[in-house]
Design an enzyme around this catalytic site. Structure first.
Site, PDB file in Angstrom:
ATOM      1  CE  LYS A   1      -3.880  -1.782   1.756  1.00  0.00           C
ATOM      2  NZ  LYS A   1      -4.316  -2.862   3.341  1.00  0.00           N
TER       3      LYS A   1
ATOM      4  CD  GLN B   1      -4.209  -4.562   6.557  1.00  0.00           C
ATOM      5  OE1 GLN B   1      -3.709  -3.611   5.514  1.00  0.00           O
ATOM      6  NE2 GLN B   1      -4.363  -5.214   6.668  1.00  0.00           N
TER       7      GLN B   1
ATOM      8  CG  ASP C   1     -10.216  -0.204   4.396  1.00  0.00           C
ATOM      9  OD1 ASP C   1     -10.212  -1.040   3.096  1.00  0.00           O
ATOM     10  OD2 ASP C   1      -9.584  -0.928   5.837  1.00  0.00           O
TER      11      ASP C   1
END
Ligand code: NDP
Length: 301
Positions: free
Chosen positions: A61, A105, A128
């Site tokens: 990422k 995460q 997200d």
């Protein structure tokens, strides 16, 4: 072409190539935002603990964010960090004007309440799309942040099928991060949507009726190739690590790929299908978030 000579007749939906194009578009958008508004989108990624798979995801990422010309802020926390400390970090990132997207995460260590952490992220920075406000906006047709994996799937489906009105779509799996948002997105495309899960009776019969199959289960090759309707489009979200006899591992999906490819018109491979799209869409979501926060139009490229 005589299909008798080609047992694998499905077109492969090349997620890698798709993701590479999307990343190029994002980089072009970032260049325009810099030049026109002096705006550099910034993504903060928070990683707690030592999970090796999470470390690989986070490294990828960060690399992709920097390659697109965006700012990348990485926060690595010890596995025993307290929930309060993590919430303080999230609060600081919410208030930091250089940060337009925040990604924590998952999974988090057991002593931390994941829902509380996700809820603490400002919905505008929730790239997200997991915040309850963003799920609500997706369910009610509002303009929120859409989860990356299902958004990537819908982009590939649109490119492949164009108008999906009236098609029967079956999603196997009903998680909050893949199955449910996928169902909302397919409804928005005017599909007739069926969600299957572990309590579904006669899954084979349900899948046989699908023009579009999305498998997001986490069980290797659960969806059998013989269940796939002739000419269907198959999106395999599953990522399952299988140990080979030589001790090495390989990735396989939730769909019995080789057999399914004999019936489907198009199918995503694993690896190289949905996986690469997820990071590309994360970058896209960060640009979208930055533009909304700055009150500027998202550049069309
Ligand atoms: P979850 O474990 O959260 O959800 C799995 C779903 O599958 C549940 O709804 C469950 O049903 C259903 N299910 C389990 N067993 C069966 C069965 N035998 N028959 C029918 N349905 C079943 O998984 P996720 O949604 O998080 O992930 C699914 C897969 O996608 C995983 O392999 C994951 O690694 C992968 N993934 C890939 C991503 C990518 O970038 N490509 C991103 C995210 C996930 P029930 O609700 O009844 O328990």
């Amino acid at each position: 072409m005589d299909e008798g000579f080609n047992p694998m007749s499905a077109d492969i939906i090349d997620g890698k190539a798709f993701a590479a194009n999307l990343k190029q578009d994002v980089a072009a958008q970032v260049a325009i935002l810099k030049e026109k508004y002096d705006l550099v989108p910034g993504l903060a990624v928070v990683l707690v603990g030592e999970d090796p798979a999470s470390h690989i995801y986070v490294r990828n990422k960060n690399k992709s964010t920097a390659a697109a010309g965006m700012n990348s802020f990485e926060h690595r926390l010890e596995p025993d960090v307290s929930e309060a400390e993590l919430l303080t970090l999230v609060k600081n990132l919410n208030e930091d004007p250089a940060v337009h997207g925040i990604l924590v995460q998952l999974p988090l260590p057991k002593h931390i309440n994941e829902a509380a952490v996700i809820d603490a992220i400002s919905p505008e920075k929730d790239v997200d799309g997991f915040h309850v406000i963003n799920s609500g906006l997706l369910a009610t047709g509002g303009r929120g942040m859409v989860p990356c994996t299902p958004l990537g799937c819908i982009m590939m489906l649109r490119a492949r099928l164009g108008d999906m009105s009236g098609l029967n779509a079956v999603i196997v799996g009903r998680s909050n991060i893949v199955g449910k948002p996928m169902a909302q997105l397919l409804l928005n495309e005017n599909c007739t949507v069926t969600m299957a899960h572990s309590r579904t009776r006669d899954l084979a019969d349900v899948v046989r009726r699908a023009d579009i199959v999305v498998a997001a289960v986490g069980v290797p090759e659960l969806v059998k190739g013989s269940w796939i309707k002739q000419g269907a489009t198959v999106i395999d979200v599953g990522i399952n690590r299988i140990e080979k006899p030589d001790g090495k591992t390989r990735l396989i999906g939730d769909v019995e790929y080789a057999e399914a490819a004999k019936h489907a018109a198009a199918i995503t491979p694993v690896p190289g299908g949905v996986g690469p799209m997820t990071i590309a869409v994360l970058l896209k979501n960060t640009v979208t978030a930055a533009c909304r926060q700055a009150g500027v139009e998202e550049p069309q490229v």
